[in-house]
Design an enzyme around this catalytic site. Structure first.
Site, PDB file in Angstrom:
ATOM      1  N   ARG A  80      -3.708  10.339  79.554  1.00 11.43           N
ATOM      2  CA  ARG A  80      -4.581   9.331  80.182  1.00 11.43           C
ATOM      3  C   ARG A  80      -3.978   8.712  81.453  1.00 11.43           C
ATOM      4  O   ARG A  80      -2.991   7.998  81.419  1.00 11.43           O
ATOM      5  CB  ARG A  80      -4.873   8.242  79.166  1.00 11.43           C
ATOM      6  CG  ARG A  80      -6.087   7.401  79.477  1.00 11.43           C
ATOM      7  CD  ARG A  80      -6.381   6.469  78.332  1.00 11.43           C
ATOM      8  NE  ARG A  80      -7.686   5.857  78.415  1.00 11.43           N
ATOM      9  CZ  ARG A  80      -8.207   5.084  77.479  1.00 11.43           C
ATOM     10  NH1 ARG A  80      -7.538   4.862  76.371  1.00 11.43           N
ATOM     11  NH2 ARG A  80      -9.395   4.561  77.619  1.00 11.43           N
ATOM     12  N   GLN A 124     -11.057  19.381  74.280  1.00 12.04           N
ATOM     13  CA  GLN A 124     -11.719  18.777  75.434  1.00 12.04           C
ATOM     14  C   GLN A 124     -12.248  19.825  76.404  1.00 12.04           C
ATOM     15  O   GLN A 124     -12.983  19.478  77.336  1.00 12.04           O
ATOM     16  CB  GLN A 124     -10.737  17.858  76.171  1.00 12.04           C
ATOM     17  CG  GLN A 124     -10.298  16.646  75.367  1.00 12.04           C
ATOM     18  CD  GLN A 124      -9.264  15.797  76.082  1.00 12.04           C
ATOM     19  OE1 GLN A 124      -8.200  15.543  75.544  1.00 12.04           O
ATOM     20  NE2 GLN A 124      -9.557  15.351  77.292  1.00 12.04           N
ATOM     21  N   PHE A 153      -7.332  11.807  74.902  1.00  9.74           N
ATOM     22  CA  PHE A 153      -6.420  11.246  75.919  1.00  9.74           C
ATOM     23  C   PHE A 153      -5.717  12.338  76.729  1.00  9.74           C
ATOM     24  O   PHE A 153      -4.676  12.104  77.327  1.00  9.74           O
ATOM     25  CB  PHE A 153      -5.373  10.330  75.280  1.00  9.74           C
ATOM     26  CG  PHE A 153      -5.935   9.332  74.319  1.00  9.74           C
ATOM     27  CD1 PHE A 153      -6.870   8.400  74.727  1.00  9.74           C
ATOM     28  CD2 PHE A 153      -5.554   9.343  72.983  1.00  9.74           C
ATOM     29  CE1 PHE A 153      -7.409   7.491  73.830  1.00  9.74           C
ATOM     30  CE2 PHE A 153      -6.084   8.442  72.076  1.00  9.74           C
ATOM     31  CZ  PHE A 153      -7.019   7.518  72.503  1.00  9.74           C
ATOM     32  N   GLU A 190      -9.868   5.536  82.523  1.00  8.10           N
ATOM     33  CA  GLU A 190      -8.444   5.585  82.862  1.00  8.10           C
ATOM     34  C   GLU A 190      -7.948   4.436  83.742  1.00  8.10           C
ATOM     35  O   GLU A 190      -6.836   3.935  83.521  1.00  8.10           O
ATOM     36  CB  GLU A 190      -8.119   6.924  83.536  1.00  8.10           C
ATOM     37  CG  GLU A 190      -8.227   8.102  82.604  1.00  8.10           C
ATOM     38  CD  GLU A 190      -8.005   9.428  83.310  1.00  8.10           C
ATOM     39  OE1 GLU A 190      -7.374  10.306  82.717  1.00  8.10           O
ATOM     40  OE2 GLU A 190      -8.489   9.592  84.455  1.00  8.10           O
TER      41      GLU A 190
END
Length: 512
Positions: free
Chosen positions: A189, A45, A76, A457
């Site tokens: 998350r 990410q 996540f 989220e």
């Protein structure tokens, strides 16, 4: 606290961990390149973070390291910091051996090393009036960070923001981030916000229980199946970050787009593609046809486009779209002038609410979600189909955290679960039987990108409602048992653990 008519002192709450359970485990491929360079394909990410770490590890400049991320098979938060060691180890082996090296973790290894959501132990003191108004709340919170720092120091910030959704009167807290022998915990998350939301609701429920202020309960007609209904508000603060974008119109009219955000399955590329088509359509050229087919989103490349850092926080899609919109507006302005000159020469003219009903089998402890009705404010959604999937997915993942997923460690700090045989994630049997989601259009807002709101989220926080409704059922079941025994029904205070698994629910009903 001195103004309170009643006080609850030293009440305790324990919150467990939660594993990411993405479809693709941690993986990377490193390929040596010419001029002492290396190219690393990583499922991460934050490609820019990996580039910096690999550079320091190999002792070469960052411009000699190229990290490429086409897409991530679920993140996540687990592919943020936790993907860096895998990418770096892979790069080190490839750099020294001068040959391509690929690494991946099987599910067992991934579960034992990746960490997950931060477990917590909470002790609280709360004072309140006879009418239920809370005058003071003090929290002592211990956060299990595991063996490493990771992002643990910022978890308290997110927690406090979520807890402050209610007016607690005199509010104080003492939050300690603890180093333990567990695997290092990381962003998961809604980090901190999920736990903060639950703590708020647990305190409210406890106060209501002491004052015998029942929250939606009626179960006089059925001895073995009880139902509970609960409602909770959520407040989710989002943080906007700078995000790069690049739009290139090629000679044949096709368009190549690069953005700083990473496609994790959240629909970022879909939204960016739609934004590009929408913004460039202002040119109004003949023969554009289905313009979406002429647009391609390019994979993230740390040397081609400097990344914005981390794809997280539910706002990367919106920030990426804004960067692309600015680029497109500049191109439209330039192309419009060209179009006008040619015409002269040719002589032609991202809040939410949830109501939910659960049913509990008092003999087995099984909780069934009969119906959930979510109304979610997406502002003016950039893509309702994508946002709908995000809302449903986040809510179901929250059900796993609050009701199913036991991410346990033994006395040595080693993770016990090794796969789905011992770690239970939500399935078709655990999601609501009737799952209603409506996206509400809250109209234009000049301070939001095209008036949209985040959807990645915040919906997860709504899942606390499943836990609250189950608690309401257990409370009624305990009262029913006391009536059968001819005892006082007023003493029905208890704490329902997270996750509220079948065995825990069955035990708290006191039937066996």
């Amino acid at each position: 606290m001195a103004e309170a008519d009643h006080k609850i002192l030293s009440a305790e709450i324990k919150l467990g961990s939660q594993y990411y359970f993405y479809m693709e485990t941690q993986t990377a491929l490193a390929v040596p390149d010419e001029d002492n360079c290396i190219v690393v394909y990583s499922s991460i990410q934050a490609p820019e973070y990996a580039e910096s770490t690999i550079s320091r590890c190999l002792g070469i400049p960052e411009h000699n390291v190229c990290v490429i991320t086409r897409r991530v098979g679920g993140g996540f938060g687990g592919k943020a910091m936790k993907a860096i060691p895998v990418a770096t180890a892979c790069a080190l082996a490839a750099y020294n051996l001068r040959r391509p090296v690929r690494m991946y973790m099987n599910r067992k290894t991934d579960m034992k090393t990746t960490g997950g959501r931060h477990p917590m132990e909470v002790t609280y003191n709360v004072g309140f009036k006879e009418d239920g108004k809370i005058t003071a709340l003090h929290l002592d919170i211990l956060i299990n960070a595991g063996i490493g720092t990771d992002i643990s120091p910022i978890i308290p910030l997110f927690m406090v923001g979520a807890i402050k959704k209610y007016d607690w009167g005199a509010f104080s807290f003492d939050i300690k981030v603890c180093r333990t022998n567990h695997s290092s915990k990381s962003a998961m998350r809604g980090p901190g916000e999920v736990q903060g939301t639950f703590i708020s609701e647990a305190v409210i429920e406890h106060v209501a229980s002491v004052l015998s202020m029942d929250v939606d309960s009626f179960n006089m007609c059925n001895k073995w199946r009880q139902r509970g209904i609960s409602r909770v508000p959520i407040v989710h603060e989002v943080f906007l970050r700078s995000n790069p974008g690049k739009v290139s119109i090629l000679g044949d009219g096709s368009v190549a787009v690069e953005v700083g955000g990473i496609e994790l399955g959240q629909g970022l590329w879909t939204k960016v593609k739609q934004m590009t088509a929408f913004s460039l359509s202002a040119i109004k050229c003949d023969g554009m046809g289905d313009f979406l087919d002429k647009i391609r989103i390019i994979q993230a490349n740390t040397l081609s486009l400097i990344q914005e850092g981390l794809t997280a926080g539910s706002t990367t899609s919106e920030c990426s779209c804004e960067a692309v919109r600015i680029c497109c507006n500049i191109l439209v302005e330039r192309l419009t002038r060209i179009k006008e000159n040619l015409q002269e020469q040719m002589g032609s003219v991202e809040w939410g609410i949830l109501i939910l009903e659960v049913e509990v089998n008092l003999l087995t402890g099984q909780t069934t979600i009969l119906q959930s009705d979510i109304i979610y404010d997406c502002g003016q959604s950039l893509n309702p189909a994508v946002d709908l999937g995000q809302i449903e997915g986040a809510f179901v993942q929250g059900i796993g955290f609050f009701m199913l997923e036991e991410y346990l460690s033994n006395s040595d700090g080693l993770v016990i679960p090794e796969g789905t045989w011992t770690y239970k994630i939500p399935t078709i049997e655990t999601i609501p039987r009737q799952f209603n989601v409506e996206i509400m259009n809250s109209g234009h807002h000049k301070k939001r990108l095209l008036s949209s709101k985040a959807s990645g989220e915040p919906p997860l926080l709504l899942a606390v409602l499943v836990h609250c409704a189950t608690r309401a059922v257990i409370k009624e079941a305990r009262k029913q048992l006391l009536r059968w025994k001819g005892l006082n029904e007023s003493d029905s205070t208890f704490q329902l653990e997270v996750p509220a698994t079948m065995s825990i629910v069955k035990k708290l009903q006191c039937l066996l």
